[in-house]
Scaffold this motif. Structure first.
Motif, PDB file in Angstrom:
ATOM      1  N   TYR A 118       0.809  -1.219   0.000  1.00  0.00           N
ATOM      2  CA  TYR A 118       0.000   0.000   0.000  1.00  0.00           C
ATOM      3  C   TYR A 118       0.846   1.276   0.000  1.00  0.00           C
ATOM      4  O   TYR A 118       0.337   2.366   0.264  1.00  0.00           O
ATOM      5  N   ASP A 119       2.147   1.139  -0.299  1.00  0.00           N
ATOM      6  CA  ASP A 119       3.043   2.303  -0.397  1.00  0.00           C
ATOM      7  C   ASP A 119       3.077   3.140   0.874  1.00  0.00           C
ATOM      8  O   ASP A 119       3.056   4.379   0.819  1.00  0.00           O
ATOM      9  N   LEU A 120       3.144   2.482   2.008  1.00  0.00           N
ATOM     10  CA  LEU A 120       3.174   3.198   3.278  1.00  0.00           C
ATOM     11  C   LEU A 120       4.588   3.397   3.807  1.00  0.00           C
ATOM     12  O   LEU A 120       4.781   4.119   4.795  1.00  0.00           O
ATOM     13  N   VAL A 121       5.575   2.742   3.191  1.00  0.00           N
ATOM     14  CA  VAL A 121       6.950   2.791   3.695  1.00  0.00           C
ATOM     15  C   VAL A 121       7.936   2.958   2.545  1.00  0.00           C
ATOM     16  O   VAL A 121       7.622   2.655   1.396  1.00  0.00           O
ATOM     17  N   GLY A 157       9.552   2.115   8.977  1.00  0.00           N
ATOM     18  CA  GLY A 157       8.265   1.539   9.356  1.00  0.00           C
ATOM     19  C   GLY A 157       8.407   0.195  10.035  1.00  0.00           C
ATOM     20  O   GLY A 157       9.440  -0.468   9.936  1.00  0.00           O
ATOM     21  N   ASN A 158       7.360  -0.197  10.733  1.00  0.00           N
ATOM     22  CA  ASN A 158       7.403  -1.466  11.456  1.00  0.00           C
ATOM     23  C   ASN A 158       6.014  -1.878  11.913  1.00  0.00           C
ATOM     24  O   ASN A 158       5.111  -1.046  12.051  1.00  0.00           O
ATOM     25  N   SER A 191      15.903  -4.944   5.447  1.00  0.00           N
ATOM     26  CA  SER A 191      15.072  -4.741   4.263  1.00  0.00           C
ATOM     27  C   SER A 191      13.800  -5.583   4.334  1.00  0.00           C
ATOM     28  O   SER A 191      13.814  -6.710   4.824  1.00  0.00           O
ATOM     29  N   TYR A 192      12.722  -5.028   3.816  1.00  0.00           N
ATOM     30  CA  TYR A 192      11.465  -5.776   3.777  1.00  0.00           C
ATOM     31  C   TYR A 192      11.602  -7.049   2.949  1.00  0.00           C
ATOM     32  O   TYR A 192      10.993  -8.067   3.255  1.00  0.00           O
ATOM     33  N   HIS A 231       5.696   6.108   7.691  1.00  0.00           N
ATOM     34  CA  HIS A 231       5.921   7.490   7.282  1.00  0.00           C
ATOM     35  C   HIS A 231       5.173   7.734   5.976  1.00  0.00           C
ATOM     36  O   HIS A 231       5.688   8.382   5.060  1.00  0.00           O
ATOM     37  N   SER A 232       3.976   7.207   5.868  1.00  0.00           N
ATOM     38  CA  SER A 232       3.225   7.314   4.617  1.00  0.00           C
ATOM     39  C   SER A 232       3.063   8.783   4.213  1.00  0.00           C
ATOM     40  O   SER A 232       2.882   9.661   5.055  1.00  0.00           O
TER      41      SER A 232
END
Length: 222
Positions: free
Chosen positions: A22-25, A30-31, A50-51, A99-100
């Motif tokens: 959802y392009d939030l990070v 983020g976590n 890394s995710y 940090h969206s």
């Protein structure tokens, strides 16, 4: 490692992919964390990993003071904030930080997102509030989250000059709140470019919130 911790690690690892989806990070920011049912423990993303490299085995376990209990990596730099929320709010089962872009833009202005969409009334029960500025690393962020959200229906808070923290009964619920927070932050921002958004009457907000929380969706027949 007991089965509850193992299952929660798998769940929390998978939920991080939703932040990317959802392009939030961006990058490693983020976590997501989740409280271990019946224990004074929570699991959380390791710092700076890394995710793409996240696995259930890399998710770490901490106690409610934020101390590492199990894992090969250092926990997230936001661990103390998550830990404070879990200590102060026993009903919370999951915490998310992002940090969206649009929600963080509101946070940079120190401005609450007004409740001008039915989707906001449904999920947040009113405006999405702003919490105080606080430095990363200690539990000051956690204190700001709790002070802002206690007695508030919103499961999300915009921490001033920082970004979004969301809570939920589960880690999945907290992720949903973070997704919805960015969605409405974007829409309300665009609305303000077109003119002045129209407020929703408090009685209608209350009615929408009650319907969404207690009627909407599939309900058990029991």
């Amino acid at each position: 490692m007991n089965s509850r911790v193992r299952e929660l690690k798998e769940t929390v690892c998978a939920l991080h992919a939703e932040l990317v989806r959802y392009d939030l990070v961006a990058w490693t920011a983020g976590n997501v964390s989740g409280r271990v049912p019946g224990e004074d423990l929570f699991v959380i993303k390791p710092s700076g990993v890394s995710y793409d490299d996240l696995t259930p085995e890399s998710i770490v376990v901490c106690d409610l003071d934020g101390n590492l209990v199990e894992g090969d990596y250092a926990p997230s730099s936001d661990t103390a904030a998550h830990a404070y929320v879990y200590r102060a709010m026993p009903h919370v089962g999951g915490v998310v930080h992002t940090h969206s872009t649009y929600a963080s833009a509101w946070a940079a202005r120190g401005e609450a997102i007004p409740c001008v969409l039915t989707a906001m009334a449904d999920e947040f029960g009113g405006e999405i509030p702003v919490g105080p500025f606080a430095l990363i690393g200690g539990d000051d962020i956690g204190k700001g989250i709790v002070a802002t959200l206690e007695g508030h229906r919103s499961p999300a808070v915009l921490m001033q000059n920082h970004g979004v923290f969301s809570i939920g009964a589960s880690a999945k619920a907290a992720v949903k709140a973070a997704v919805m927070c960015e969605d409405v932050a974007r829409t309300v921002h665009i609305s303000r470019q077109l003119g002045t958004p129209l407020p929703i009457a408090q009685a209608d907000i209350d009615s929408l919130y009650d319907r969404y929380q207690n009627v909407y969706g599939q309900r058990s027949s029991r």
